[in-house]
Design an enzyme around this catalytic site. Structure first.
Site, PDB file in Angstrom:
ATOM      1  N   GLU A 172      97.118 -10.064  18.894  1.00  0.00           N
ATOM      2  CA  GLU A 172      96.345 -10.434  19.953  1.00  0.00           C
ATOM      3  C   GLU A 172      95.207  -9.237  19.719  1.00  0.00           C
ATOM      4  OE1 GLU A 172      95.993  -9.755  24.995  1.00  0.00           O
ATOM      5  OE2 GLU A 172      97.853  -9.093  23.720  1.00  0.00           O
ATOM      6  N   ASP A 209      93.920  -2.893  19.427  1.00  0.00           N
ATOM      7  CA  ASP A 209      93.007  -2.322  20.312  1.00  0.00           C
ATOM      8  C   ASP A 209      92.781  -0.805  19.771  1.00  0.00           C
ATOM      9  OD1 ASP A 209      91.494  -1.282  22.914  1.00  0.00           O
ATOM     10  OD2 ASP A 209      92.009  -3.329  23.470  1.00  0.00           O
ATOM     11  N   ASP A 217      85.446  -8.057  26.079  1.00  0.00           N
ATOM     12  CA  ASP A 217      84.300  -7.881  26.648  1.00  0.00           C
ATOM     13  C   ASP A 217      83.404  -9.067  25.983  1.00  0.00           C
ATOM     14  OD1 ASP A 217      81.483  -7.073  26.945  1.00  0.00           O
ATOM     15  OD2 ASP A 217      82.141  -5.059  26.479  1.00  0.00           O
ATOM     16  N   ASP A 277      87.002 -15.395  31.370  1.00  0.00           N
ATOM     17  CA  ASP A 277      86.539 -15.673  32.719  1.00  0.00           C
ATOM     18  C   ASP A 277      84.988 -15.937  32.436  1.00  0.00           C
ATOM     19  OD1 ASP A 277      86.411 -12.917  32.169  1.00  0.00           O
ATOM     20  OD2 ASP A 277      84.968 -12.997  34.195  1.00  0.00           O
ATOM     21  N   THR A 319      96.869 -11.331  32.491  1.00  0.00           N
ATOM     22  CA  THR A 319      96.600 -10.257  32.032  1.00  0.00           C
ATOM     23  C   THR A 319      96.299  -9.554  33.572  1.00  0.00           C
ATOM     24  OG1 THR A 319      94.290 -10.371  31.780  1.00  0.00           O
ATOM     25  CG2 THR A 319      95.913 -10.487  29.968  1.00  0.00           C
ATOM     26  N   TYR A 320      96.030  -8.121  33.721  1.00  0.00           N
ATOM     27  CA  TYR A 320      95.666  -7.469  34.743  1.00  0.00           C
ATOM     28  C   TYR A 320      94.434  -7.787  35.200  1.00  0.00           C
ATOM     29  CZ  TYR A 320      93.542  -3.517  37.300  1.00  0.00           C
ATOM     30  OH  TYR A 320      92.831  -2.832  37.999  1.00  0.00           O
ATOM     31  N   TYR A 321      93.484  -8.072  34.079  1.00  0.00           N
ATOM     32  CA  TYR A 321      92.133  -8.569  34.536  1.00  0.00           C
ATOM     33  C   TYR A 321      92.072  -9.867  35.135  1.00  0.00           C
ATOM     34  CZ  TYR A 321      90.371  -4.125  32.619  1.00  0.00           C
ATOM     35  OH  TYR A 321      90.341  -2.738  32.317  1.00  0.00           O
ATOM     36  N   GLU A 322      92.780 -10.707  34.257  1.00  0.00           N
ATOM     37  CA  GLU A 322      92.806 -12.221  34.799  1.00  0.00           C
ATOM     38  C   GLU A 322      93.402 -12.534  36.244  1.00  0.00           C
ATOM     39  OE1 GLU A 322      94.590 -16.565  33.410  1.00  0.00           O
ATOM     40  OE2 GLU A 322      95.090 -14.911  32.416  1.00  0.00           O
TER      41      GLU A 322
END
Length: 215
Positions: free
Chosen positions: A45, A70, A119, A155, A195-198
Site C-alpha cells: 500500500e 509512507d 495527494d 475522492d 480510511t480515516y480520510y475516506e
C-alpha cells in the site's frame, strides 16, 4: 516538533514490523523470505498514511504479506502499533519516499499494489509527483509480477480521470473502473475498507472513484 511526535518517533524505532529509511536495503528481492519468514505473496500500500488499509487487508488475507509505505513516521506509527497490538504478523511498514521503490524491491517481487487516497498533486507543475504518472507506472511495472494489478481509490475526480487517461494512453488493461464505488456492483469486503480520510469524504456525500488495472 511536539512531544507526542517525538515520543512516536522514538517508539517506532523499537517496532520489529517497521523498516526505517536509514536501515539500509536488506530485504530487496526477499521480503517474504527474510522479513516475514514465509513464502507468501507480497502486497504494497503506497502512501499508506495511518495504515488502515494495510492492517485491514492483513486481517482479511492471512495468506498474503502486506507492506504499508509512507515517509511520515508519525503516521506509520499508528498502523504499526495496531498491527502489533492485534497480532497481525503478516503486516509490516517501510518508511521511505515512494520514489525509492526500485531500491527496496526486486523485479517481479510484488503481487499487487494499492494506492488509497493519495495527494492528487493537482498543479500541472507537480504532475511527476502524481502516483499514477508515467515515472511511477514504470516503477510499478518493474516490481510487479506479470499480470500484477494496481488499485487506486480516490475522492479526487480529476486525479481519477488523469489515471484513466494514462491507462488508456499506455495500453494498460483496466479490469474495473467506476466513478462512484459505493453505488456500483463492485463493492466487497476489500473495497469497503475505509480510511480515516475516506470516512470524512463520505460524510460530505463525496463520490469515491476506483480503478484496477494491470500491465
Amino acid at each position: 516538533m511536539g512531544k507526542d511526535k517525538l515520543r512516536r518517533f522514538a517508539e517506532i524505532d523499537t517496532f520489529n514490523n517497521v523498516l526505517q529509511l536509514d536501515a539500509g536495503k536488506p530485504f530487496k528481492g526477499k521480503w517474504a523470505k527474510d522479513f516475514f519468514k514465509n513464502d507468501k505473496p507480497v502486497v504494497l500500500e503506497l502512501a499508506c498514511g495511518k495504515g488502515e488499509y494495510t492492517v485491514n487487508l492483513g486481517q482479511l488475507f492471512p495468506q498474503k504479506n502486506f507492506i504499508g509505505i509512507d515517509y511520515k513516521g508519525n503516521r506509520i506509527w499508528r498502523g504499526a502499533k495496531t498491527a502489533l497490538e492485534d497480532g497481525v504478523a503478516n503486516v509490516g511498514f517501510l518508511r521511505i519516499q515512494i520514489e525509492m521503490l526500485l531500491d527496496y524491491f526486486g523485479d517481479g517481487e510484488v503481487d499487487e499494489i494499492w494506492i488509497t487516497f493519495p495527494d492528487p498533486q493537482p498543479q500541472v507543475s507537480r504532475e511527476k509527483k502524481r502516483l499514477t504518472s508515467p515515472r511511477f507506472l514504470d516503477k510499478y511495472k518493474q516490481i510487479l509480477k506479470p499480470n500484477g494489478c494496481v488499485n487506486l481509490k480516490t475522492d479526487n475526480d480529476d486525479f481519477y480521470t488523469y489515471t484513466v487517461e494514462k491507462v488508456n494512453e499506455f495500453g494498460l488493461k483496466a479490469h474495473i473502473k467506476t466513478e462512484n464505488l459505493y453505488i456500483s456492483e463492485y463493492t466487497d469486503d476489500v473495497l469497503s475498507i475505509k480510511t480515516y480520510y475516506e470516512k470524512k469524504y463520505l460524510q460530505h456525500n463525496k463520490n469515491i472513484n476506483y480503478i484496477k488495472f494491470s500491465f
